[in-house]
Structures are given as structure tokens and as C-alpha cells.
Scaffold this motif. Structure first.
Motif, PDB file in Angstrom:
ATOM      1  N   VAL A  70       0.852  -1.100  -0.010  1.00  0.00           N
ATOM      2  CA  VAL A  70       0.122  -0.051   0.074  1.00  0.00           C
ATOM      3  C   VAL A  70       0.977   1.279  -0.064  1.00  0.00           C
ATOM      4  CG1 VAL A  70      -1.581   1.487   1.454  1.00  0.00           C
ATOM      5  CG2 VAL A  70      -1.912  -1.264   1.027  1.00  0.00           C
ATOM      6  N   ASP A  71       1.944   1.238   0.870  1.00  0.00           N
ATOM      7  CA  ASP A  71       2.786   2.396   0.809  1.00  0.00           C
ATOM      8  C   ASP A  71       3.515   2.631  -0.479  1.00  0.00           C
ATOM      9  OD1 ASP A  71       2.114   3.074   3.486  1.00  0.00           O
ATOM     10  OD2 ASP A  71       3.667   2.047   4.340  1.00  0.00           O
ATOM     11  N   ALA A  72       3.926   1.510  -0.834  1.00  0.00           N
ATOM     12  CA  ALA A  72       4.843   1.638  -2.051  1.00  0.00           C
ATOM     13  C   ALA A  72       4.101   2.093  -3.212  1.00  0.00           C
ATOM     14  CB  ALA A  72       5.358   0.277  -2.439  1.00  0.00           C
ATOM     15  N   LEU A  73       2.419   1.651  -3.581  1.00  0.00           N
ATOM     16  CA  LEU A  73       1.760   2.017  -4.518  1.00  0.00           C
ATOM     17  C   LEU A  73       1.429   3.490  -4.269  1.00  0.00           C
ATOM     18  CD1 LEU A  73      -0.771  -0.695  -4.400  1.00  0.00           C
ATOM     19  CD2 LEU A  73       0.338  -0.091  -6.394  1.00  0.00           C
ATOM     20  N   ALA A  74       0.882   3.981  -2.895  1.00  0.00           N
ATOM     21  CA  ALA A  74       0.841   5.411  -2.568  1.00  0.00           C
ATOM     22  C   ALA A  74       1.966   6.461  -2.798  1.00  0.00           C
ATOM     23  CB  ALA A  74       0.103   5.285  -0.969  1.00  0.00           C
ATOM     24  N   ASP A  75       3.175   5.810  -2.763  1.00  0.00           N
ATOM     25  CA  ASP A  75       4.314   6.924  -2.791  1.00  0.00           C
ATOM     26  C   ASP A  75       4.687   6.773  -4.254  1.00  0.00           C
ATOM     27  OD1 ASP A  75       4.058   7.302  -0.058  1.00  0.00           O
ATOM     28  OD2 ASP A  75       5.796   5.885   0.511  1.00  0.00           O
TER      29      ASP A  75
ATOM     30  N   SER B   7       5.446   7.597  -7.963  1.00  0.00           N
ATOM     31  CA  SER B   7       4.785   8.783  -9.198  1.00  0.00           C
ATOM     32  C   SER B   7       3.984   7.944 -10.198  1.00  0.00           C
ATOM     33  CB  SER B   7       6.173   9.383  -9.646  1.00  0.00           C
ATOM     34  OG  SER B   7       6.797   8.475 -10.399  1.00  0.00           O
ATOM     35  N   ARG B   8       3.327   8.799 -10.971  1.00  0.00           N
ATOM     36  CA  ARG B   8       2.400   8.152 -12.230  1.00  0.00           C
ATOM     37  C   ARG B   8       3.498   7.461 -13.052  1.00  0.00           C
ATOM     38  NH1 ARG B   8      -2.921   9.541 -12.700  1.00  0.00           N
ATOM     39  NH2 ARG B   8      -2.721   9.479 -15.003  1.00  0.00           N
ATOM     40  N   GLY B   9       4.736   8.329 -13.376  1.00  0.00           N
ATOM     41  CA  GLY B   9       5.585   7.585 -14.211  1.00  0.00           C
ATOM     42  C   GLY B   9       6.152   6.159 -13.865  1.00  0.00           C
ATOM     43  N   ARG B  10       6.329   6.241 -12.602  1.00  0.00           N
ATOM     44  CA  ARG B  10       6.924   4.913 -11.951  1.00  0.00           C
ATOM     45  C   ARG B  10       5.941   3.956 -12.004  1.00  0.00           C
ATOM     46  NH1 ARG B  10      10.544   1.491 -10.691  1.00  0.00           N
ATOM     47  NH2 ARG B  10      10.509   0.567  -8.581  1.00  0.00           N
TER      48      ARG B  10
ATOM     49  N   LEU C 190      -2.582   2.468 -11.709  1.00  0.00           N
ATOM     50  CA  LEU C 190      -2.831   3.827 -11.361  1.00  0.00           C
ATOM     51  C   LEU C 190      -4.058   3.621 -10.523  1.00  0.00           C
ATOM     52  CD1 LEU C 190      -2.046   5.672 -14.664  1.00  0.00           C
ATOM     53  CD2 LEU C 190      -0.840   5.917 -12.673  1.00  0.00           C
ATOM     54  N   ALA C 191      -5.104   3.142 -10.909  1.00  0.00           N
ATOM     55  CA  ALA C 191      -6.453   3.386 -10.121  1.00  0.00           C
ATOM     56  C   ALA C 191      -6.259   2.646  -8.728  1.00  0.00           C
ATOM     57  CB  ALA C 191      -7.495   2.555 -10.866  1.00  0.00           C
ATOM     58  N   LEU C 192      -5.552   1.316  -8.800  1.00  0.00           N
ATOM     59  CA  LEU C 192      -5.127   0.757  -7.363  1.00  0.00           C
ATOM     60  C   LEU C 192      -4.485   1.671  -6.418  1.00  0.00           C
ATOM     61  CD1 LEU C 192      -5.427  -1.867  -5.832  1.00  0.00           C
ATOM     62  CD2 LEU C 192      -3.249  -2.570  -6.831  1.00  0.00           C
ATOM     63  N   ALA C 193      -3.203   2.552  -7.186  1.00  0.00           N
ATOM     64  CA  ALA C 193      -2.444   3.338  -6.450  1.00  0.00           C
ATOM     65  C   ALA C 193      -3.212   4.514  -5.726  1.00  0.00           C
ATOM     66  CB  ALA C 193      -1.309   3.900  -7.386  1.00  0.00           C
ATOM     67  N   SER C 194      -4.185   4.877  -6.631  1.00  0.00           N
ATOM     68  CA  SER C 194      -5.052   5.947  -6.094  1.00  0.00           C
ATOM     69  C   SER C 194      -5.863   5.482  -4.938  1.00  0.00           C
ATOM     70  CB  SER C 194      -5.967   6.453  -7.259  1.00  0.00           C
ATOM     71  OG  SER C 194      -6.872   7.248  -6.863  1.00  0.00           O
ATOM     72  N   LEU C 195      -6.514   4.456  -4.841  1.00  0.00           N
ATOM     73  CA  LEU C 195      -7.233   3.486  -4.006  1.00  0.00           C
ATOM     74  C   LEU C 195      -6.307   3.407  -2.751  1.00  0.00           C
ATOM     75  CD1 LEU C 195      -9.631   2.431  -2.800  1.00  0.00           C
ATOM     76  CD2 LEU C 195      -9.099   0.214  -3.518  1.00  0.00           C
ATOM     77  N   ALA C 196      -5.034   3.273  -2.881  1.00  0.00           N
ATOM     78  CA  ALA C 196      -3.970   2.805  -1.806  1.00  0.00           C
ATOM     79  C   ALA C 196      -3.682   4.234  -1.193  1.00  0.00           C
ATOM     80  CB  ALA C 196      -2.749   2.300  -2.596  1.00  0.00           C
ATOM     81  N   TYR C 197      -3.901   5.334  -1.895  1.00  0.00           N
ATOM     82  CA  TYR C 197      -3.167   6.811  -1.369  1.00  0.00           C
ATOM     83  C   TYR C 197      -4.185   7.166  -0.522  1.00  0.00           C
ATOM     84  CZ  TYR C 197      -2.278  11.500  -1.177  1.00  0.00           C
ATOM     85  OH  TYR C 197      -2.011  12.813  -0.537  1.00  0.00           O
ATOM     86  N   ARG C 198      -5.506   6.898  -1.114  1.00  0.00           N
ATOM     87  CA  ARG C 198      -6.767   7.528  -0.166  1.00  0.00           C
ATOM     88  C   ARG C 198      -6.961   6.608   1.233  1.00  0.00           C
ATOM     89  NH1 ARG C 198      -8.562   7.601  -5.289  1.00  0.00           N
ATOM     90  NH2 ARG C 198      -9.966   5.872  -5.149  1.00  0.00           N
ATOM     91  N   ALA C 199      -6.796   5.189   0.855  1.00  0.00           N
ATOM     92  CA  ALA C 199      -7.035   4.584   1.940  1.00  0.00           C
ATOM     93  C   ALA C 199      -6.026   4.530   3.231  1.00  0.00           C
ATOM     94  CB  ALA C 199      -6.980   3.045   1.739  1.00  0.00           C
TER      95      ALA C 199
END
Length: 163
Positions: A98-103, A105-108, A139-148
Motif C-alpha cells: 500500500v505504501d509503495a503504491l501510494a508513494d 509517481s505516475r511515471g513509476r 494507477l487506479a489501485l495506487a489512487s485507492l491505496a493513497y486514499r486508504a
């Protein structure tokens, strides 16, 4: 030739394991409408065929640079929260992923999605795992991870075998 149907998976955020297990009550998953409101039980990211054990472990490895074995050994990686013997099941996603996804960048995330699409387990999967489609899903999963993470929730995967 028979077409294989991928395992059904929806990733979602919840405040606790007990709350996440509510996705099992109706057997329709976290995106099913809640009784009385018509709104989904949880915000979800569907990732058909992306099971929370090997495939998500590979994503974690690619995103964090940590050895796969270490990612998969995390106590919260693929821990079953609940479900019947034949499914469906709710499974945890590790906080470190979750942290890796949330942190990231879009490019990464796009770069990692491209590399992930070329792994053996995804090359054998249906067309929805082409790099461009997988990048959008990551990207959608990372966005969810960030919000969570912002509200101190955890990520989970609701999964069932195809009908």
C-alpha cells in the motif's frame, strides 16, 4: 478451444479486517449495492485475474525493489480474513505494498505496470493485461491505496472462482 475465465477479483479499502469481511455477507462482493442505499458497500478497483498471492507479490517486488520472497513473506500479504471453503474470500494486501503504491509517481507506476505485464504469470492471461490497460489499473489501485492510507484504512482483495 475453450476460453478460460479469469479469477474474479476486486480490490477495496476498509477500516479493519472485520469491516472488510462484510464484503462476504451477500456473496456479491464489495461493489455490490448496500441494502437500502443502492450505493456500493466499498469503493473498488476491479482487477480481473490479478490474484492477491503470486501476482500481487510480483507487483510488490517490481515496485519496491525488494526480493519477491521478502514481499510474499510479509504477515499481511495474502492473509485470508474470511470466506467459505469454495469462496468467495477476502484477503489482505500488505501495508508495505500500500505504501509503495501510494508513494509512487505516475511515471513509476506506468513503468512498473509495463514490466509487470511482461512477467510470465501475466503474459499467459487474457487481453486485459496488456501494458496500457494494466497501467490504468495500477494507477487506479495506487489512487485507492493513497486514499486508504490517508484515512488509516487497509487494502483488501475480494476474490472468487469464475462461475
Amino acid at each position: 478451444m475453450a476460453v478460460r475465465t479469469a479469477i474474479v477479483t476486486e480490490y477495496f479499502a476498509a477500516a479493519s479486517d472485520d469491516v472488510a469481511a462484510l464484503a462476504l455477507l451477500e456473496g456479491q462482493g464489495p461493489s455490490a449495492p448496500a441494502q437500502g442505499s443502492g450505493e456500493p458497500l466499498f469503493e473498488t478497483v476491479p482487477l480481473p485475474g490479478i490474484e492477491p498471492f503470486v501476482m500481487l507479490g510480483t507487483l510488490h517486488h517490481l515496485l519496491s525493489g525488494r526480493p519477491y520472497r521478502e514481499c510474499a513473506a510479509d504477515a499481511r500479504h495474502g492473509q485470508v480474513v474470511g470466506g467459505a471453503d469454495e469462496g468467495p474470500w477476502v484477503v489482505t494486501v500488505s501495508a508495505s505494498l500500500v505504501d509503495a503504491l501510494a508513494d509512487a509517481s505516475r511515471g513509476r507506476l506506468a513503468d512498473v505496470a509495463g514490466r509487470w505485464a511482461r512477467t510470465p504469470e501475466l503474459r499467459r492471461q487474457p487481453h486485459e493485461h496488456r501494458p496500457e490497460r494494466l497501467a490504468s489499473a495500477v494507477l487506479a489501485l495506487a489512487s485507492l491505496a493513497y486514499r486508504a492510507r490517508e484515512v488509516r484504512h487497509s487494502l483488501y482483495c475480494w476474490t472468487r472462482l469464475p462461475s
